[in-house]
Design an enzyme around this catalytic site. Structure first.
Site, PDB file in Angstrom:
ATOM      1  N   SER A 236       0.674  -1.183   0.053  1.00 31.95           N
ATOM      2  CA  SER A 236       0.076  -0.064  -0.046  1.00 31.95           C
ATOM      3  C   SER A 236       0.898   1.232   0.054  1.00 31.95           C
ATOM      4  CB  SER A 236      -0.873  -0.026   1.047  1.00 31.95           C
ATOM      5  OG  SER A 236      -1.924   0.810   1.154  1.00 31.95           O
ATOM      6  N   ASP A 458      -9.416  -4.421  -5.377  1.00 29.16           N
ATOM      7  CA  ASP A 458      -8.719  -3.661  -4.205  1.00 29.16           C
ATOM      8  C   ASP A 458      -9.409  -2.118  -4.052  1.00 29.16           C
ATOM      9  OD1 ASP A 458      -7.157  -2.051  -2.587  1.00 29.16           O
ATOM     10  OD2 ASP A 458      -5.315  -3.064  -3.201  1.00 29.16           O
ATOM     11  N   HIS A 486      -7.626  -5.744  -0.087  1.00 28.78           N
ATOM     12  CA  HIS A 486      -6.271  -4.987  -0.261  1.00 28.78           C
ATOM     13  C   HIS A 486      -4.988  -5.588  -0.248  1.00 28.78           C
ATOM     14  CE1 HIS A 486      -4.110  -1.073   0.061  1.00 28.78           C
ATOM     15  NE2 HIS A 486      -3.725  -1.185   1.205  1.00 28.78           N
TER      16      HIS A 486
END
Length: 518
Positions: A236, A458, A486
């Protein structure tokens, strides 16, 4: 995750959230001293970190901790006396997990979980527990030390602390779509108060917490663990940190996996709308699953209507828990956000909303608190203090209040559940007192191939950003997971096999490789 711009942002990888892990604070022993800049760190055994986090250490794993000092302002240069932070240092906390079964050691795998604000120290512990617990496979832990570090301002590393718990409660509990001017202004005033408090505490040093400075810290981490070149796994926001490192130190990269890609070239408004679109898409996938699995989803046949009704009812008549805490629309909304990080969270969301309708908000609070890091005692870690500080240091776009208000209205039509919250969330940086300190957004000339992993479902770092990050770097190789939630590694055999081969043998995944959801 990188900035759910609902004001602040979320956290860690899907594997950890699926396990229901929160990130309790660990205070290092007072006797620990940080190594001076450039000096070798003094490692000490620290099994208590794993004990505090999960109640035990992983089988066949040893844990060691160290601290290093880094310049607060790398740009000031050695011996500089002018400029914010010149001549001062931050302390960076490190943890390495080393398997007793290690053989043919390659080096260290440095990990970052995202946020910004997530703890790499905690993440290294979680990943050391192996595939049964959502951690790394033995093929990796037996060849690498797993090294986590808390970036500057995060958790154990000179933490930023400037948002009172009461303001965080107010922030998360606030109406996610403050439609009336009075409500909107109240939310804006809250963000002003938060920004003013952080500005009063940290002043002109607020920009020093940005990603460009943290990426330089990461090269100090590489040197501290004794690796000539960096092997890195970033999730991320960790992909932005890794991409920044690759541009600053392209010839210091051995291998780099960026999972849950952030597009470094998008600015605040574009990024907020991208996430609004991503969460709407993920919620649509949840709603379709719910309709097709009525036996497991009490919100069937229309989960969207059920969740929308729950949020709307909470605006006027929030359910009160046994401890007196009210499940306002904000807390219900964050429960929804939390559940969309993993497919396993869908059933939890359905149960939580159903129980809320029956008068029990406990599951809503459990989901929301897992996302926000709120403890049972009502206290927070510094996750969101760091998140806001880092995001706003990075952000050069500061939209005006009228623009934000107009986008709130427009996105309410386009992205009804998530758009308004992501629009008003931009107030956090719009009202921020610190000056921006942008990171580079260009090619990583001289770096080896970098694997960029994207998940088609996602919500937080939408799949479209995968190709943009890979193209920007110029050396990116895309690996696609056709799954939900995610981040992807190490959730399926296909993704795991491709990433492991790259990390261990530097075998780059073939062009266009797509891994099925199951």
């Amino acid at each position: 995750m990188r900035r759910v711009r609902l004001t602040l942002a979320g956290l860690v990888s899907g594997a950890l959230l699926a396990a229901g892990c929160t990130l309790p604070a660990f205070v290092p022993r007072a006797a620990d001293e940080a190594a001076a800049p450039g000096a070798a760190p003094a490692w000490r055994a620290c099994p208590e970190v794993a004990q505090d986090l999960v109640g035990r250490g992983a089988r066949d794993m040893r844990y060691e901790c160290a601290r290093i000092s880094v310049p607060r302002n790398w740009g000031a240069g050695a011996g500089a006396t002018a400029g914010p932070g010149s001549g001062e240092t931050f302390e960076i906390a490190l943890l390495r997990a080393r398997s007793t079964r290690q053989r043919e050691r390659i080096g260290s795998l440095v990990v970052n979980p995202g946020g910004p604000g997530g703890s790499g120290v905690d993440t290294a512990v979680y990943l050391s527990f192996g595939p049964s617990f959502g951690g790394l496979p033995a093929s990796i832990t037996e060849r690498f030390d797993i090294v986590g570090f808390d970036p500057r301002g995060v958790s154990r590393s000179s933490p930023v602390e400037c948002i009172p718990d009461a303001d965080l409660d107010a922030n998360f509990g606030f109406d996610p779509d403050p439609a009336s001017q009075q409500s909107f202004d109240s939310y804006r005033f809250l963000q002003q108060r938060i920004g003013r408090g952080c500005g009063e505490r940290y002043g002109d040093q607020l920009p020093l917490y940005g990603t460009a400075q943290a990426a330089r810290d990461m090269d100090a981490v590489r040197a501290a663990v004794g690796d000539e070149k960096l092997t890195y796994l970033g999730y991320s926001y960790g992909t932005l940190l890794g991409a920044t490192y690759a541009q600053l130190y392209p010839r210091n990269v051995r291998a780099m996996v960026l999972d849950g890609a952030v597009d470094p070239q998008q600015r605040l408004i574009e990024g907020s709308e991208s996430q609004a679109r991503g969460f709407e898409r993920a919620f649509g996938n949840f709603a379709r699953w719910c309709a097709a699995n009525a036996g497991r989803c009490p919100l069937a046949p229309d989960a969207r209507a059920a969740v929308t009704t729950a949020v709307d009812k909470a605006k006027v008549s929030p359910v009160r828990g046994a401890d007196g805490r009210e499940a306002t629309s904000g807390w219900v909304f964050y429960a929804v956000i939390s559940s969309l990080y993993t497919e396993s969270g869908w059933e939890k969301l359905a149960r939580a909303v159903d129980e809320l309708e029956a008068g029990d908000p406990s599951e809503v609070f459990a989901l929301a608190d897992a996302y926000t890091g709120r403890g049972e005692d009502g206290r927070y870690s510094n996750l969101f203090d760091a998140n806001l500080t880092i995001n706003c240091a990075d952000e050069t776009e500061r939209p005006g209040i009228d623009r934000i208000r107009a986008l709130q209205s427009r996105w309410r039509q386009q992205y009804p559940l998530f758009g308004p919250a992501l629009a008003v969330g931009m107030l956090g940086c719009a009202e921020w007192p610190g000056q921006p300190a942008p990171y580079p957004a260009g090619r990583a000339n001289g770096a080896p191939p970098i694997v960029v992993v994207g998940t088609t479902g996602d919500p937080a770092t939408p799949y479209e950003q995968t190709a943009r990050l890979a193209a920007m770097l110029g050396v990116g190789r895309i690996l696609t997971w056709e799954g939900e939630g995610h981040t992807a590694y190490p959730q399926t055999a296909c993704v795991t096999s491709a990433v492991d081969a790259y990390l261990v043998s530097l075998t780059v995944p073939r062009e266009g490789l797509r891994c099925p959801a199951r």
